[in-house]
Scaffold this active site. Structure first.
Site, short mmCIF file in Angstrom:
data_model
loop_
_atom_site.label_atom_id
_atom_site.label_comp_id
_atom_site.label_asym_id
_atom_site.label_seq_id
_atom_site.Cartn_x
_atom_site.Cartn_y
_atom_site.Cartn_z
N ASP A 124 -2.77 -8.27 11.74
CA ASP A 124 -4.12 -8.68 11.33
C ASP A 124 -4.69 -9.82 12.17
O ASP A 124 -5.89 -10.07 12.15
CB ASP A 124 -4.10 -9.07 9.85
CG ASP A 124 -3.72 -7.89 8.98
OD1 ASP A 124 -4.30 -6.82 9.19
OD2 ASP A 124 -2.83 -8.04 8.13
N SER B 200 0.83 -1.22 0.00
CA SER B 200 0.00 0.00 0.00
C SER B 200 0.86 1.26 0.00
O SER B 200 0.64 2.18 -0.81
CB SER B 200 -0.97 0.01 1.19
OG SER B 200 -0.29 -0.24 2.40
N HIS C 51 5.32 -12.59 7.84
CA HIS C 51 5.54 -11.21 7.39
C HIS C 51 6.75 -11.18 6.46
O HIS C 51 7.69 -11.96 6.63
CB HIS C 51 5.78 -10.26 8.57
CG HIS C 51 5.53 -8.84 8.22
ND1 HIS C 51 6.50 -8.03 7.69
CD2 HIS C 51 4.40 -8.09 8.28
CE1 HIS C 51 5.99 -6.83 7.45
NE2 HIS C 51 4.71 -6.84 7.79
N ARG D 248 2.30 -4.32 16.70
CA ARG D 248 0.91 -3.88 16.47
C ARG D 248 -0.07 -4.94 16.99
O ARG D 248 -1.16 -4.64 17.44
CB ARG D 248 0.67 -3.60 14.99
CG ARG D 248 1.61 -2.53 14.43
CD ARG D 248 1.48 -2.40 12.93
NE ARG D 248 1.87 -3.61 12.23
CZ ARG D 248 1.78 -3.79 10.92
NH1 ARG D 248 1.30 -2.83 10.15
NH2 ARG D 248 2.17 -4.93 10.36
N HIS E 289 -2.17 -8.81 2.04
CA HIS E 289 -1.84 -7.54 2.69
C HIS E 289 -3.02 -7.16 3.62
O HIS E 289 -3.37 -7.93 4.49
CB HIS E 289 -1.55 -6.51 1.59
CG HIS E 289 -0.93 -5.22 2.04
ND1 HIS E 289 -0.25 -5.08 3.23
CD2 HIS E 289 -0.89 -4.00 1.46
CE1 HIS E 289 0.18 -3.83 3.35
NE2 HIS E 289 -0.21 -3.15 2.29
N1 HAX Z 1 0.87 -19.62 6.37
C1 HAX Z 1 1.34 -20.55 5.51
N2 HAX Z 1 2.40 -20.36 4.71
C2 HAX Z 1 3.04 -19.21 4.83
C3 HAX Z 1 2.65 -18.22 5.75
C4 HAX Z 1 1.50 -18.46 6.52
N3 HAX Z 1 1.02 -17.53 7.36
N4 HAX Z 1 3.51 -17.18 5.64
C5 HAX Z 1 4.40 -17.51 4.68
N5 HAX Z 1 4.12 -18.74 4.20
C6 HAX Z 1 4.78 -19.42 3.08
C7 HAX Z 1 4.67 -18.55 1.83
O1 HAX Z 1 3.39 -18.71 1.20
C8 HAX Z 1 5.82 -19.07 1.01
O2 HAX Z 1 5.41 -20.28 0.41
P1 HAX Z 1 5.95 -20.69 -1.07
O3 HAX Z 1 7.41 -20.87 -0.90
O4 HAX Z 1 5.20 -21.93 -1.35
O5 HAX Z 1 5.59 -19.55 -1.97
C9 HAX Z 1 6.86 -19.38 2.08
O6 HAX Z 1 6.14 -19.52 3.32
C10 HAX Z 1 7.91 -18.29 2.25
O7 HAX Z 1 7.25 -17.07 2.50
P2 HAX Z 1 7.93 -15.92 3.39
O8 HAX Z 1 9.20 -15.53 2.71
O9 HAX Z 1 8.00 -16.32 4.80
O10 HAX Z 1 6.84 -14.77 3.31
P3 HAX Z 1 6.60 -13.73 2.15
O11 HAX Z 1 7.48 -12.57 2.38
O12 HAX Z 1 6.65 -14.37 0.81
O13 HAX Z 1 5.07 -13.34 2.40
C11 HAX Z 1 3.18 -12.80 3.71
C12 HAX Z 1 4.68 -12.58 3.51
C13 HAX Z 1 2.67 -11.84 4.75
C14 HAX Z 1 2.46 -12.53 2.39
C15 HAX Z 1 2.94 -14.26 4.17
O14 HAX Z 1 3.56 -14.47 5.42
C16 HAX Z 1 1.48 -14.63 4.25
O15 HAX Z 1 0.89 -15.02 3.22
N6 HAX Z 1 0.84 -14.52 5.47
C17 HAX Z 1 -0.57 -14.76 5.62
C18 HAX Z 1 -1.37 -13.58 5.12
C19 HAX Z 1 -1.21 -12.39 6.06
O16 HAX Z 1 -1.37 -12.50 7.26
N7 HAX Z 1 -0.95 -11.23 5.47
C20 HAX Z 1 -0.84 -9.96 6.24
C21 HAX Z 1 0.60 -9.54 6.49
C22 HAX Z 1 0.70 -8.23 7.25
C23 HAX Z 1 0.24 -7.13 6.40
O17 HAX Z 1 0.80 -6.76 5.39
N8 HAX Z 1 -0.89 -6.61 6.74
O18 HAX Z 1 -1.45 -5.71 5.94
#
Ligand code: HAX
Length: 442
Positions: free
Chosen positions: A373, A241, A318, A327, A271
């Site tokens: 979140d 964002s 994250h 947070r 996000h």
């Molecule tokens: N559950 C299961 N798998 C997860 C995970 C979770 N909560 N968090 C990361 N992973 C997985 C990823 O999907 C990725 O899998 P692949 O290799 O198969 O693609 C792997 O672990 C490595 O990911 P990472 O390097 O740890 O995390 P990223 O930087 O790629 O992604 C995310 C960060 C926040 C998108 C991710 O942790 C996620 O999808 N979390 C769940 C959704 C969420 O809570 N989002 C909000 C984040 C905070 C925010 O921005 N709020 O607005």
């Protein structure tokens, strides 16, 4: 000029030589390198953005202008009897780097109150949306419809000097920040309580209290609002964002275009929409349990079932953080004080006991700890905002404060049009010496 604007202008004049010196004398100095996995993996960690408004340490979490969240909540002025500080005071801090006095916050409150009117045509845009529309789509369109009000555009067409860009941007940003909570409350009442009709704002109230009033909520929802908007305001510049807002504004698109784009980026489930996803997921668990609190084994099974079906655990992980999100902790403290017996809060707390170990065992997520979140929906649910589609609108209102403060400073320091370079897959393969003739299909 308001005292905030005067102080801001003083800070801008002091800061400009620092940026000029860095570019002129140290422009060729290398500060980072880019790997193949960064180029293919969402540019994680590449140091290529500059902001002084907030900094995210992977282990400590966010600091606004050098202050941790508990420090921000403690130091900013509060209204009598309130637990959480004025959101208007946060705007002062983000823009100037200084903790305002009560008097300085009062000035900002008056300024915001004078800018609070939402034109009828914006309400018409909101009303024209079908009621099944997602509130984030409505919010984005409502902000977009305000674009005709941009002072920056009017002045730009007349031939404004670059040195004055910040001034018109400050006016646009402050106008939008004063109006966006009203737009959010209007969307809420239209979608979920049409029988109650629209509430007009109360000019005697600060931003947080007025938002609670317009949502039809009693105390302590005013403090929930203040806490919510403050903790969601900024998370340095690389998240989707904040980066989207910065990128769009870098072409000198006005703040209405940039904020609408920022909202669109926040609407993704990885996000900002994760707060809605957490509630949907928790409700699924609660339904499965017939309302009773699950045992540790039942919780573990629910988490593993989610992972084994190829989904992520919403509210965990994250891209930068490697520890429990402060947070999350701020909201947990609030819950412990105000809603320790809340059912959903107990679910969230119980999940904290099992999810990190499971994610570690699962072996993928780099950060097994909860993010903002995981907690935020529970607080809203407790105070009767059970329409979880709306939660990301609340996030958007808070995030606007950080994004718009950054855009004002971007314009003040003359930050460039953003334009990174792309390469083709073939170029990458050549760079690392891959023989493409002998690849096996997968
Ligand atoms: N559950 C299961 N798998 C997860 C995970 C979770 N909560 N968090 C990361 N992973 C997985 C990823 O999907 C990725 O899998 P692949 O290799 O198969 O693609 C792997 O672990 C490595 O990911 P990472 O390097 O740890 O995390 P990223 O930087 O790629 O992604 C995310 C960060 C926040 C998108 C991710 O942790 C996620 O999808 N979390 C769940 C959704 C969420 O809570 N989002 C909000 C984040 C905070 C925010 O921005 N709020 O607005």
């Amino acid at each position: 000029m308001s005292t905030l604007k005067e102080k801001l202008y003083k800070k801008i004049k002091e800061h400009r030589p620092r940026t000029t010196k860095l570019i002129k004398e140290y422009g060729d100095k290398v500060i980072d390198q880019v790997t193949v996995s960064q180029a293919l993996g969402g540019m994680r960690g590449i140091k290529s953005l500059v902001t002084d408004i907030s900094y995210l340490d992977p282990l400590e979490g966010i600091r606004y202008r050098g202050y941790t969240l508990p420090e921000v909540l403690e130091k900013l002025p509060k209204s009598k009897g309130a637990e959480m500080p004025y959101v208007e005071g946060l705007y002062y801090l983000l823009l100037t780097g200084e903790i305002p006095t009560q008097e300085e916050v009062d000035d900002v409150i008056i300024d915001f109150n004078n800018r609070r009117t939402v034109p009828q045509y914006v309400k018409n845009v909101i009303d024209a949306f079908p009621s099944e529309s997602h509130p984030m789509a409505i919010l984005s369109a409502a902000v977009m419809s305000l674009e005709r009000e941009s002072l920056f555009n009017i002045k730009y067409k007349k031939g404004m000097s670059k040195m004055d860009y910040w001034d018109a941007t400050y006016e646009d940003a402050t106008n939008l920040l004063a109006k966006i909570p009203l737009i959010g409350a209007y969307i809420y009442n239209k979608l979920y309580h049409p029988e109650k009709g629209h509430r007009f704002c109360d000019p005697t109230l600060d931003l947080g209290a007025n938002f609670a009033y317009m949502m039809g909520k009693d105390k302590p929802y005013d403090d929930v609002t203040r806490m919510y908007f403050i903790i969601h305001a900024d998370h340095e510049s690389g998240n989707v964002s904040a980066h989207t807002g910065h990128l769009v504004a870098s072409s000198l698109s006005d703040v209405y275009y940039a904020t609408s784009a920022m909202i669109n980026g926040l609407a993704g489930p990885l996000h900002g929409l994760a707060n809605q996803e957490v509630l949907r997921w928790l409700q699924g668990l609660r339904n499965k349990m017939g309302g009773k609190l699950p045992s540790k084994e039942e919780l573990k099974k629910y988490v593993w079932d989610t992972l084994n079906s190829g989904q992520v655990i919403p509210g965990y992980g994250h891209a930068v953080l490697r520890k429990t999100d402060p947070r999350y902790s701020v909201q947990r403290e609030f819950c412990l004080k105000h809603l320790p017996e809340d059912d959903l809060f107990k679910y969230v707390d119980a999940l904290y006991e099992v999810v990190p170990d499971i994610l570690r065992e699962h072996g993928k997520a780099k950060n097994p700890w909860p993010n903002v979140d995981a907690q935020s929906g529970v607080v809203q649910w407790h105070y009767g905002v059970t329409q979880y589609d709306f939660y990301t609108v609340l996030f958007s209102i808070g995030r606007s404060f950080g994004v718009l403060s950054n855009i004002i400073w971007d314009r003040a320091l003359g930050y460039s049009l953003e334009r990174p370079k792309s390469v083709t897959t073939e170029m990458l393969e050549k760079m690392v010496g891959i023989d493409t003739e002998n690849l096996v299909e997968i």
